[in-house]
Design a protein around this motif. Structure first.
Motif, mmCIF file in Angstrom:
data_model
loop_
_atom_site.group_PDB
_atom_site.id
_atom_site.type_symbol
_atom_site.label_atom_id
_atom_site.label_comp_id
_atom_site.label_asym_id
_atom_site.label_seq_id
_atom_site.Cartn_x
_atom_site.Cartn_y
_atom_site.Cartn_z
ATOM 1 N N ARG A 197 0.870 -1.170 0.000
ATOM 2 C CA ARG A 197 0.000 0.000 0.000
ATOM 3 C C ARG A 197 0.908 1.220 0.000
ATOM 4 N NH1 ARG A 197 -1.972 -0.552 6.295
ATOM 5 N NH2 ARG A 197 0.132 -0.577 7.155
ATOM 6 N N VAL A 198 0.338 2.370 -0.312
ATOM 7 C CA VAL A 198 1.104 3.612 -0.309
ATOM 8 C C VAL A 198 0.747 4.390 0.948
ATOM 9 C CG1 VAL A 198 1.398 5.827 -1.466
ATOM 10 C CG2 VAL A 198 1.315 3.757 -2.811
ATOM 11 N N LEU A 199 1.781 4.790 1.689
ATOM 12 C CA LEU A 199 1.599 5.595 2.893
ATOM 13 C C LEU A 199 2.481 6.832 2.817
ATOM 14 C CD1 LEU A 199 1.770 2.884 5.721
ATOM 15 C CD2 LEU A 199 -0.269 3.870 4.686
ATOM 16 N N CYS A 200 2.027 7.921 3.460
ATOM 17 C CA CYS A 200 2.897 9.078 3.600
ATOM 18 C C CYS A 200 3.945 8.737 4.664
ATOM 19 C CB CYS A 200 2.101 10.328 3.973
ATOM 20 S SG CYS A 200 1.274 10.256 5.567
ATOM 21 N N GLU A 201 5.045 9.466 4.695
ATOM 22 C CA GLU A 201 6.123 9.132 5.629
ATOM 23 C C GLU A 201 5.675 9.100 7.094
ATOM 24 O OE1 GLU A 201 10.634 9.741 4.250
ATOM 25 O OE2 GLU A 201 9.575 11.576 4.721
ATOM 26 N N PRO A 202 4.882 10.090 7.568
ATOM 27 C CA PRO A 202 4.450 10.008 8.970
ATOM 28 C C PRO A 202 3.616 8.764 9.267
ATOM 29 C CG PRO A 202 4.121 12.228 8.122
ATOM 30 C CD PRO A 202 4.492 11.362 6.957
ATOM 31 N N CYS A 203 2.702 8.389 8.381
ATOM 32 C CA CYS A 203 1.892 7.182 8.588
ATOM 33 C C CYS A 203 2.749 5.927 8.502
ATOM 34 C CB CYS A 203 0.750 7.113 7.584
ATOM 35 S SG CYS A 203 -0.589 8.261 7.934
ATOM 36 N N HIS A 204 3.733 5.922 7.596
ATOM 37 C CA HIS A 204 4.625 4.773 7.473
ATOM 38 C C HIS A 204 5.434 4.584 8.750
ATOM 39 C CE1 HIS A 204 8.300 2.624 6.040
ATOM 40 N NE2 HIS A 204 7.348 1.848 5.540
ATOM 41 N N ARG A 205 5.916 5.672 9.318
ATOM 42 C CA ARG A 205 6.677 5.618 10.569
ATOM 43 C C ARG A 205 5.801 5.046 11.695
ATOM 44 N NH1 ARG A 205 8.767 10.491 10.284
ATOM 45 N NH2 ARG A 205 6.936 11.436 11.207
ATOM 46 N N ASP A 206 4.553 5.532 11.786
ATOM 47 C CA ASP A 206 3.629 5.051 12.822
ATOM 48 C C ASP A 206 3.251 3.588 12.610
ATOM 49 O OD1 ASP A 206 3.720 7.586 13.895
ATOM 50 O OD2 ASP A 206 1.745 8.177 13.129
ATOM 51 N N ALA A 207 2.963 3.197 11.362
ATOM 52 C CA ALA A 207 2.572 1.816 11.066
ATOM 53 C C ALA A 207 3.711 0.849 11.390
ATOM 54 C CB ALA A 207 2.165 1.672 9.602
ATOM 55 N N THR A 208 4.929 1.232 11.044
ATOM 56 C CA THR A 208 6.089 0.392 11.335
ATOM 57 C C THR A 208 6.277 0.237 12.839
ATOM 58 O OG1 THR A 208 7.135 1.063 9.263
ATOM 59 C CG2 THR A 208 8.572 0.113 10.945
ATOM 60 N N ALA A 209 6.120 1.333 13.571
ATOM 61 C CA ALA A 209 6.245 1.275 15.033
ATOM 62 C C ALA A 209 5.204 0.331 15.626
ATOM 63 C CB ALA A 209 6.103 2.675 15.626
ATOM 64 N N GLU A 210 3.975 0.393 15.126
ATOM 65 C CA GLU A 210 2.909 -0.486 15.624
ATOM 66 C C GLU A 210 3.211 -1.949 15.311
ATOM 67 O OE1 GLU A 210 -0.612 0.965 13.723
ATOM 68 O OE2 GLU A 210 -0.512 2.884 14.766
ATOM 69 N N GLN A 211 3.646 -2.226 14.098
ATOM 70 C CA GLN A 211 3.879 -3.602 13.675
ATOM 71 C C GLN A 211 5.022 -4.265 14.433
ATOM 72 O OE1 GLN A 211 4.418 -2.664 9.546
ATOM 73 N NE2 GLN A 211 2.353 -3.321 9.001
ATOM 74 N N PHE A 212 6.022 -3.479 14.817
ATOM 75 C CA PHE A 212 7.190 -4.047 15.481
ATOM 76 C C PHE A 212 7.237 -3.752 16.979
ATOM 77 C CE2 PHE A 212 8.408 -4.019 11.028
ATOM 78 C CZ PHE A 212 8.925 -5.287 10.899
ATOM 79 N N HIS A 263 7.215 -0.862 18.639
ATOM 80 C CA HIS A 263 7.988 0.307 19.079
ATOM 81 C C HIS A 263 7.050 1.398 19.564
ATOM 82 C CE1 HIS A 263 11.103 -1.059 15.866
ATOM 83 N NE2 HIS A 263 11.185 -1.781 16.956
ATOM 84 N N ARG A 264 7.585 2.303 20.353
ATOM 85 C CA ARG A 264 6.781 3.434 20.807
ATOM 86 C C ARG A 264 6.566 4.406 19.652
ATOM 87 N NH1 ARG A 264 9.495 6.341 25.554
ATOM 88 N NH2 ARG A 264 11.194 6.208 24.110
ATOM 89 N N LYS A 265 5.410 5.046 19.665
ATOM 90 C CA LYS A 265 5.107 6.045 18.648
ATOM 91 C C LYS A 265 5.882 7.323 18.969
ATOM 92 C CE LYS A 265 1.184 8.365 16.536
ATOM 93 N NZ LYS A 265 -0.256 8.534 16.552
ATOM 94 N N ARG A 266 6.468 7.926 17.954
ATOM 95 C CA ARG A 266 7.202 9.171 18.150
ATOM 96 C C ARG A 266 6.248 10.303 18.483
ATOM 97 N NH1 ARG A 266 12.080 9.959 13.890
ATOM 98 N NH2 ARG A 266 13.315 8.232 14.642
ATOM 99 N N ILE A 267 6.683 11.133 19.380
ATOM 100 C CA ILE A 267 5.893 12.295 19.761
ATOM 101 C C ILE A 267 6.685 13.531 19.361
ATOM 102 C CG2 ILE A 267 4.917 13.572 21.690
ATOM 103 C CD1 ILE A 267 4.595 10.890 23.114
ATOM 104 N N GLY A 268 6.059 14.395 18.604
ATOM 105 C CA GLY A 268 6.733 15.605 18.161
ATOM 106 C C GLY A 268 6.662 16.706 19.209
ATOM 107 N N CYS A 269 7.309 17.801 18.914
ATOM 108 C CA CYS A 269 7.323 18.956 19.806
ATOM 109 C C CYS A 269 6.806 20.174 19.056
ATOM 110 C CB CYS A 269 8.733 19.246 20.290
ATOM 111 S SG CYS A 269 9.421 17.941 21.305
ATOM 112 N N ASP A 270 6.216 21.102 19.816
ATOM 113 C CA ASP A 270 5.776 22.346 19.192
ATOM 114 C C ASP A 270 6.957 23.313 19.117
ATOM 115 O OD1 ASP A 270 6.095 23.400 21.734
ATOM 116 O OD2 ASP A 270 3.952 23.622 22.130
ATOM 117 N N GLU A 271 6.699 24.538 18.676
ATOM 118 C CA GLU A 271 7.791 25.496 18.497
ATOM 119 C C GLU A 271 8.468 25.890 19.806
ATOM 120 O OE1 GLU A 271 3.847 27.466 18.709
ATOM 121 O OE2 GLU A 271 4.672 26.046 17.299
ATOM 122 N N ASP A 272 7.797 25.665 20.960
ATOM 123 C CA ASP A 272 8.396 25.968 22.256
ATOM 124 C C ASP A 272 9.120 24.768 22.867
ATOM 125 O OD1 ASP A 272 7.419 28.604 22.259
ATOM 126 O OD2 ASP A 272 5.466 27.904 22.988
#
Length: 116
Positions: free
Chosen positions: A79-94, A96-105
Motif C-alpha cells: 500500500r502507499v503511505l505518507c512518511e508520517p503514517c509509514h513511521r507510525d505503522a512500522t512502530a505499531e507492527q514491530f 515500538h513506541r510512537k514518536r511524539i513531536g514537539c511544538d515550536e516551544d
C-alpha cells in the motif's frame, strides 16, 4: 543481487527482493497503481523526495504484512503511505513506541501526559 530478510525468532526463510533498476521500476509501478493519496490518512503526497514538504509529504511503499514478519513482496501485500503514517505503522507492527513531536516551544504535542 537480492537481499534476504528474515523473520525474527522463527526458522530463517529468506525473502527475495528486487534491487537496482528492476526494483526502481517495481516501486514506480506500485506508486502509480496506488495513486498520490496515503491509504491510511488520505493526505495527498508526492513520489519525488525533492518536492516533499510538511504540507506535501513523501509517499512510500509499505508492506501490509512486513517482509520481516513473513509477508510477501507481491503487489497485493503493498500500500502507499505518507512518511508520517509509514513511521507510525512500522512502530505499531514491530512494537515500538510512537514518536511524539514537539511544538515550536519544545513541548510535546499529541497524546503525551505533559500536553494534557
Amino acid at each position: 543481487m537480492s537481499r534476504h530478510l528474515y523473520r525474527p525468532g522463527h526458522q530463517r526463510q529468506p525473502v527475495e527482493r528486487l534491487r537496482g533498476r528492476k526494483g526502481q521500476e517495481q516501486r514506480l509501478r506500485r506508486l502509480k497503481a496506488h495513486g498520490v493519496t496515503c491509504s491510511r490518512c488520505g493526505r495527498i503526497g508526492t513520489w519525488e523526495s525533492k518536492q516533499a514538504t510538511d504540507a506535501l509529504p513523501l509517499l512510500v511503499i509499505d508492506h501490509i504484512v512486513p517482509l520481516a514478519l513473513g509477508g510477501t513482496d507481491e503487489d497485493s501485500n503493498t500500500r502507499v503511505l505518507c512518511e508520517p503514517c509509514h513511521r507510525d505503522a512500522t512502530a505499531e507492527q514491530f512494537g515500538h513506541r510512537k514518536r511524539i513531536g514537539c511544538d515550536e516551544d519544545g513541548w510535546p504535542v499529541g497524546d503525551h501526559p505533559w500536553s494534557r
